[in-house]
Scaffold this active site. Structure first.
Site, PDB file in Angstrom:
ATOM      1  N   SER A 292      34.120  40.312  51.086  1.00 47.60           N
ATOM      2  CA  SER A 292      35.404  40.052  50.425  1.00 47.60           C
ATOM      3  C   SER A 292      35.306  39.408  49.052  1.00 47.60           C
ATOM      4  O   SER A 292      36.332  39.232  48.383  1.00 47.60           O
ATOM      5  CB  SER A 292      36.288  39.180  51.326  1.00 47.60           C
TER       6      SER A 292
ATOM      7  N   LYS B  83      37.127  41.222  46.301  1.00 45.65           N
ATOM      8  CA  LYS B  83      38.532  41.042  45.929  1.00 45.65           C
ATOM      9  C   LYS B  83      38.712  40.334  44.585  1.00 45.65           C
ATOM     10  O   LYS B  83      39.787  40.405  43.993  1.00 45.65           O
ATOM     11  CB  LYS B  83      39.264  40.267  47.021  1.00 45.65           C
TER      12      LYS B  83
ATOM     13  N   SER C 116      42.351  36.183  52.407  1.00 41.40           N
ATOM     14  CA  SER C 116      41.480  37.363  52.291  1.00 41.40           C
ATOM     15  C   SER C 116      42.047  38.584  53.001  1.00 41.40           C
ATOM     16  O   SER C 116      41.357  39.271  53.765  1.00 41.40           O
ATOM     17  CB  SER C 116      40.073  37.047  52.827  1.00 41.40           C
TER      18      SER C 116
END
Length: 307
Positions: free
Chosen positions: A79, A82, A143
């Site tokens: 993640s 992102k 997230s």
């Protein structure tokens, strides 16, 4: 920026924290002018407890690199992906400080994905409108993978078209070891290096919206039940003010972090591939622990080294 490494003393590893002991010295060089050789003499020497596995990189804004540790081989980043998603969205749809931005309609796909037990998501409902800023928060703080893909579709029409933008931006930033294959990071085929992600950290922390969001421990979003809690549990410790966690079986734990020194200098770092192959939660805890040890050492050593 050039750097010089004094090799670590053999055998200097800590078992529990998985960090290399402070026998490893990294030498900081001040930034050099493009096209010119770096200075022959280092500016600062810091003994730092780099992670004993995976890879890591750090720098102090205005001073230069603190160096890197580990292989430069691209690894899954989960993640942490992102951060590039936010960078692209805000480059296409910039927000003024405090501005909520346009309201975006949640589609059925984002709602359907919100109940997945296989990945981290945010509980959004189809037909509701949520501001750009709040969607960025739902992506970066808890997230939300489904929100990352929703933002990608809103920005570019499809996730594939958005991923092409991500890779173009990576190339423009000189991230030569990075390949993005999705907006959320759930794909193990999205890979990068600590040095590449540090380049991105440097750029994204210039944005007021990102800085404000990633420094938020928790918040409430209209239309989203409960309190949204930040996965970065280092916030508020050792001067930490952000940035983004990542974890998966293949990636292990990953953390891109930002902190302020006692003098107010911005310290940026990235730790990747901590305890891969185990549970994502164990990997994340390893990334948080090794990062906290590294940040605390930088905070402690930096003032003396720069006097």
């Amino acid at each position: 920026m050039a750097r010089f490494r004094i090799p670590p003393v053999a055998g200097g590893f800590a078992a529990a924290g998985a960090v290399a002991l402070a026998a490893t010295c990294w030498v900081v060089f001040p930034p050099s002018v493009a096209g010119q050789a770096s200075p022959a003499r280092p500016a600062v020497e810091l003994p730092l407890p780099w992670p004993a596995q995976g890879q890591a990189s750090a720098e102090v804004q205005g001073l230069g690199t603190l160096g890197s540790r580990g292989e430069r081989t691209p690894v899954p980043i989960a993640s942490v992906t992102k951060v590039m998603t936010a960078y692209v969205v805000l480059k296409d749809h910039p927000l003024a400080p405090g501005d909520a931005g346009p309201r975006i309609t949640v589609d059925e796909q984002a709602e359907a994905e919100s109940t997945s037990a296989e990945e981290s998501t945010a509980p959004v409902r189809a037909g509701r409108t949520v501001s750009e800023r709040d969607l960025l928060a739902l992506m970066l703080i808890p997230s939300g993978n489904n929100v990352a893909r929703l933002l990608a579709r809103w920005d570019a029409g499809s996730q594939d078209a958005f991923v092409a933008k991500m890779n173009r931006e990576a190339k423009a930033l000189g991230m030569t070891g990075t390949t993005y294959t999705g907006a959320s990071g759930v794909e193990d085929s999205t890979t990068s290096t600590a040095e590449d992600q540090l380049r991105l950290a440097r750029e994204v922390m210039k944005d007021d919206t990102v800085r404000a969001i990633v420094a938020t421990p928790s918040l409430k979003v209209d239309g989203v039940p409960g309190t949204v809690v930040n996965t970065n549990t280092l916030l508020g410790r050792s001067g930490v003010i952000g940035l983004k966690t990542g974890s998966s079986t293949a990636a292990g734990g990953a953390l891109m972090w930002a902190a302020r020194s006692s003098s107010g200098a911005l310290i940026l770092g990235v730790v990747l591939h901590q305890s891969p192959g185990g549970t994502p939660s164990a990997g994340l805890q390893a990334a948080l622990a090794t990062s906290e040890t590294l940040i605390a050492a930088i905070q402690r050593e930096l003032p003396a080294a720069t006097r």
